[in-house]
Design a protein around this motif. Structure first.
Motif, mmCIF file in Angstrom:
data_model
loop_
_atom_site.group_PDB
_atom_site.id
_atom_site.type_symbol
_atom_site.label_atom_id
_atom_site.label_comp_id
_atom_site.label_asym_id
_atom_site.label_seq_id
_atom_site.Cartn_x
_atom_site.Cartn_y
_atom_site.Cartn_z
ATOM 1 N N GLN A 6 -7.066 -8.204 4.414
ATOM 2 C CA GLN A 6 -5.761 -7.654 4.071
ATOM 3 C C GLN A 6 -5.917 -6.156 3.849
ATOM 4 O O GLN A 6 -6.789 -5.710 3.095
ATOM 5 C CB GLN A 6 -5.234 -8.298 2.785
ATOM 6 C CG GLN A 6 -3.875 -7.760 2.389
ATOM 7 C CD GLN A 6 -3.578 -7.935 0.895
ATOM 8 O OE1 GLN A 6 -4.494 -8.134 0.093
ATOM 9 N NE2 GLN A 6 -2.313 -7.867 0.530
ATOM 10 N N ASP A 8 -3.865 -3.147 2.413
ATOM 11 C CA ASP A 8 -2.646 -2.924 1.644
ATOM 12 C C ASP A 8 -2.251 -1.451 1.706
ATOM 13 O O ASP A 8 -2.890 -0.593 1.066
ATOM 14 C CB ASP A 8 -2.886 -3.385 0.203
ATOM 15 C CG ASP A 8 -1.601 -3.373 -0.593
ATOM 16 O OD1 ASP A 8 -0.616 -2.755 -0.123
ATOM 17 O OD2 ASP A 8 -1.571 -3.978 -1.678
ATOM 18 N N ASP A 10 0.155 0.001 0.389
ATOM 19 C CA ASP A 10 0.678 0.545 -0.861
ATOM 20 C C ASP A 10 -0.453 1.037 -1.768
ATOM 21 O O ASP A 10 -0.261 1.923 -2.585
ATOM 22 C CB ASP A 10 1.484 -0.526 -1.615
ATOM 23 C CG ASP A 10 2.855 -0.711 -0.977
ATOM 24 O OD1 ASP A 10 3.244 0.156 -0.162
ATOM 25 O OD2 ASP A 10 3.523 -1.710 -1.296
ATOM 26 N N ARG A 11 -1.646 0.413 -1.622
ATOM 27 C CA ARG A 11 -2.755 0.739 -2.545
ATOM 28 C C ARG A 11 -3.789 1.639 -1.918
ATOM 29 O O ARG A 11 -4.611 2.237 -2.613
ATOM 30 C CB ARG A 11 -3.427 -0.560 -2.998
ATOM 31 C CG ARG A 11 -2.470 -1.423 -3.820
ATOM 32 C CD ARG A 11 -3.146 -2.631 -4.358
ATOM 33 N NE ARG A 11 -4.376 -2.290 -5.097
ATOM 34 C CZ ARG A 11 -5.165 -3.185 -5.654
ATOM 35 N NH1 ARG A 11 -4.856 -4.460 -5.566
ATOM 36 N NH2 ARG A 11 -6.245 -2.811 -6.295
ATOM 37 N N THR A 35 -0.209 -5.108 4.714
ATOM 38 C CA THR A 35 0.859 -5.407 3.743
ATOM 39 C C THR A 35 1.304 -4.101 3.092
ATOM 40 O O THR A 35 0.653 -3.063 3.252
ATOM 41 C CB THR A 35 0.363 -6.373 2.645
ATOM 42 O OG1 THR A 35 -0.748 -5.765 1.997
ATOM 43 C CG2 THR A 35 -0.043 -7.704 3.219
ATOM 44 N N GLY A 36 2.406 -4.206 2.342
ATOM 45 C CA GLY A 36 2.890 -3.032 1.606
ATOM 46 C C GLY A 36 3.833 -2.206 2.454
ATOM 47 O O GLY A 36 3.670 -2.112 3.671
ATOM 48 N N PRO A 124 -8.392 -9.675 0.619
ATOM 49 C CA PRO A 124 -8.051 -8.271 0.356
ATOM 50 C C PRO A 124 -9.330 -7.428 0.340
ATOM 51 O O PRO A 124 -10.323 -7.842 -0.274
ATOM 52 C CB PRO A 124 -7.427 -8.293 -1.048
ATOM 53 C CG PRO A 124 -7.317 -9.728 -1.433
ATOM 54 C CD PRO A 124 -8.188 -10.539 -0.536
#
Ligand code: FAD
Length: 618
Positions: A6, A8, A10-11, A35-36, A124
């Motif tokens: 994953q 991300d 956003d992070r 994702t995000g 993740p």
């Protein structure tokens, strides 16, 4: 084994994310799920990653949270669908198929192992060490296939549809069964006019395999079931989303049984183009429709209104026997003398009673025919329609003319006439067709003498990539007893709305009307025309078509997609429907065959054994 990471958005910053994707790719990790959406658009990130990596498949997690004003696709879900489709088209081997299930798991080797099975474990990752820890798992072999079964990758298994027991596919069918994710799936998913994504396509090649496929379908009453021969269904839903399809396309043989009686046996999967080609050398033909790509299975169980019909009747009028596999798996033969009630039902409502595996037809002697395609420009479509009605309805029965038009263009209508004159004499052909040139200003007159195969040769061959219909057809059908001035006026008004892109009138009468209405379940023997209208808007077409109903008397189910219950009584008048319902209770009491003008089985009195029902006792 198949595992994913994953990423991300956003992070993790964009550059770092790309570096992680490259590392995962280098370590042989199969999948990256982005994702995000708050800081970067996941689709843009996924597209970029696809471009800068070599092998890894990239996907974007679907939204589960409620609408988010910062999310580009939250208000318009179609945006995400289009983005998926675009990326899949540009990089088919690099996109995570939308149907593939994956599960987010901790970056712990045991957790990853436990999660793998029917979905792909996705871990993740925040740095290269996270990736290095799980990388050995990616190199580990995946689960072995059950004995005697085709080996499928974890990615394919992750696309299986819940509710279908794939491991229970009968051994006789397993080799040729097609699941989502199999390379052949795209070639069997859709039909000529309909897009689909079935959860499983079974492709029996013998009668006993058809029975095996039916047994499997019986065990899956909760998923849609489509029966397919050559995939030209309009009313018939021979594909679906997430359901089963039983395709008998490979039962496509043709053999001459009795040359003196011109008797032939034909498989349901053969197209009418191929039927015509095979009969040519004998100087025979079987009236079918107007398009050679249509299959025997769907047409010969419904009617068959075609360009030879006024001379030789409907296709079902040439049928002498049919072989079917019933819902309980029993193979049966139906003819005037064997299961005559079933034979009656199959000729008009066959899709409700079983899977036809062979048809025996008595062919007609047909030599060279006049085959004409005329194009005319009409400035007064009402007048053209009315005049067509007079000419086509009163023409000798050797002449069958279909009228096709659509949307008005630049204030005029383009009218196409498709005509067959079953006479080898060119003077007769010219005589018969010349009056039709009055319907407008002729801009194309093409007429040839040809064997009937030349008429059916209009169909394109379906290549190995299969059929690529998309969406759902929207079509309305009606029998028009007489083409009155009132009908011409109202049909012209409908055409003026611009809603209908395809409008067709088929001349009937002649030999069709020679057959008594109670001889076959197709009982509309007296109308002189059949009308079809296709549109892109179901609701709007419904409203407009309903306005024309006073001109109609029944419908031909094969051109109808409206599923309102009253359409069933349009297709089958009350006494016919009642008889069909009793027979349905006897032959398919659990309503297995339901993809095409489904006839509900008549209620069975308590204590009665459905299999023992006779028509009168039901
Ligand atoms: C371009 C085009 C032109 C057409 N022209 C004509 C025409 O001129 N005259 C005419 O009468 N019709 C015509 N039709 C309608 C056509 O006859 C029906 O749609 C027919 O069902 C298509 O048969 P298929 O085997 O190709 O379709 P499929 O999509 O394979 O099947 C359609 C339906 O038929 C049933 N069915 C299929 N195979 C079997 C089987 N072996 N046993 C039992 N039921 C089965 C199922 O309910 C299935 O959903 C046309 C359709 C198209 C798309």
């Amino acid at each position: 084994m198949e595992i994913g990471v994953q990423l991300d958005a956003d992070r993790t910053g964009a550059e770092e994310l790309v570096a992680l994707a490259r590392t995962a790719d280098d370590h042989g990790i199969g999948i990256a799920v982005v994702t995000g959406r708050r800081h970067a658009d996941a689709w843009a990130v996924a597209t970029w990653i696809t471009g800068v990596t070599e092998r890894i498949r990239v996907g974007v997690a679907p939204r589960s949270e409620p609408s988010d004003p910062f999310d580009a696709d939250s208000a318009v879900p179609a945006v995400a669908e289009k983005a998926t489709a675009t990326l899949a088209a540009l990089a088919p081997d690099r996109t995570l198929p939308p149907g593939a299930r994956w599960t987010l798991v901790d970056a712990d080797v045991e957790a990853v192992r436990a999660a793998s099975g029917s979905s792909i474990p996705v871990v993740p990752v925040h740095d290269a060490e996270d990736i290095a820890r799980i990388a050995p798992l990616a190199a580990a072999p995946g689960p072995a296939a059950p004995a005697g079964r085709r080996r499928r990758s974890a990615l394919v298994l992750a696309q299986r549809v819940p509710g279908i027991d794939y491991d229970a596919v009968p051994a006789s069918l397993a080799d040729r069964a097609v699941e989502p994710g199999d390379p052949e799936h795209a070639s069997v998913a859709s039909t000529y006019l309909r897009g689909g994504a079935p959860g499983l396509v079974l492709r029996p090649g013998t009668v006993s395999e058809v029975a095996d496929a039916i047994a499997f379908a019986r065990d899956h009453p909760h998923v849609p079931l489509g029966i397919r021969s050559a995939g030209h269904g309009i009313s018939g839903r021979s594909t679906n989303r997430g359901g089963l399809v039983i395709s008998v396309g490979s039962l496509d043989g043709l053999e001459v049984l009795d040359e003196d009686r011109r008797l032939v046996r034909v498989g349901p999967g053969r197209t009418w183009k191929r039927v015509a080609e095979s009969l040519d050398p004998y100087g025979w033909a079987l009236g079918s429709g107007d398009y050679g790509g249509v299959g025997v299975g769907g047409l010969a169980t419904a009617g068959g209104i075609g360009l030879l019909s006024r001379k030789h009747g409907l296709t079902i009028d040439r049928l002498r026997a049919v072989e079917l596999v019933l819902a309980d798996g029993t193979p049966v033969r139906a003819s005037d003398t064997e299961n005559p009630d079933l034979f009656w039902a199959v000729r008009g409502a066959g899709a409700n009673f079983g899977i036809a595996t062979a048809f025996e037809f008595e062919t007609s002697v047909v030599g060279q025919v006049g085959w004409a395609q005329l194009t005319l420009v009409s400035t007064d479509i009402e007048q053209s329609l009315h005049r067509y009605g007079q000419l086509a309805g009163e023409a000798p029965r050797d002449t069958t003319v279909f009228f096709v038009t659509g949307r008005q263009r630049d204030g005029v209508w383009i009218v196409s006439l498709y005509a067959v004159v079953d006479d080898p004499d060119p003077d007769v052909v010219v005589d018969r067709l010349t009056p039709f040139l009055d319907l407008g200003r002729p801009v194309r007159r093409q007429a040839v003498l040809t064997p009937y195969s030349g008429v059916m040769g209009n169909a394109a061959d379906i290549g190995p990539e299969g059929q690529r219909g998309f969406g759902q057809p929207v079509s309305r059908s009606a029998f028009v007893p007489e083409l009155t001035r009132g009908f011409a006026r109202d049909a012209a008004e409908l055409l003026s709305t611009g809603l209908v892109y395809f409008f067709e009138l088929r001349a009937m009468g002649g030999a069709i009307s020679d057959v008594s209405p109670d001889e076959t379940a197709f009982s509309h023997r007296s109308p002189r025309f059949q009308a079809t209208a296709m549109s892109s808007s179901d609701d709007l077409l419904t409203a407009e078509w309903d306005r024309l109903r006073p001109h109609f008397d029944g419908l031909y189910l094969s051109f109808e997609t409206d599923r309102r219950p009253e359409r069933l009584t349009d297709a089958f008048p009350p006494d016919v429907l009642e008889r069909l319902r009793r027979l349905k209770a006897r032959y398919d009491p659990d309503n297995l065959f339901r993809d095409n003008f489904n006839i509900p089985p008549a209620p069975i009195a308590a204590g009665t054994d459905a299999a023992s029902l006779t028509e009168d006792a039901a």
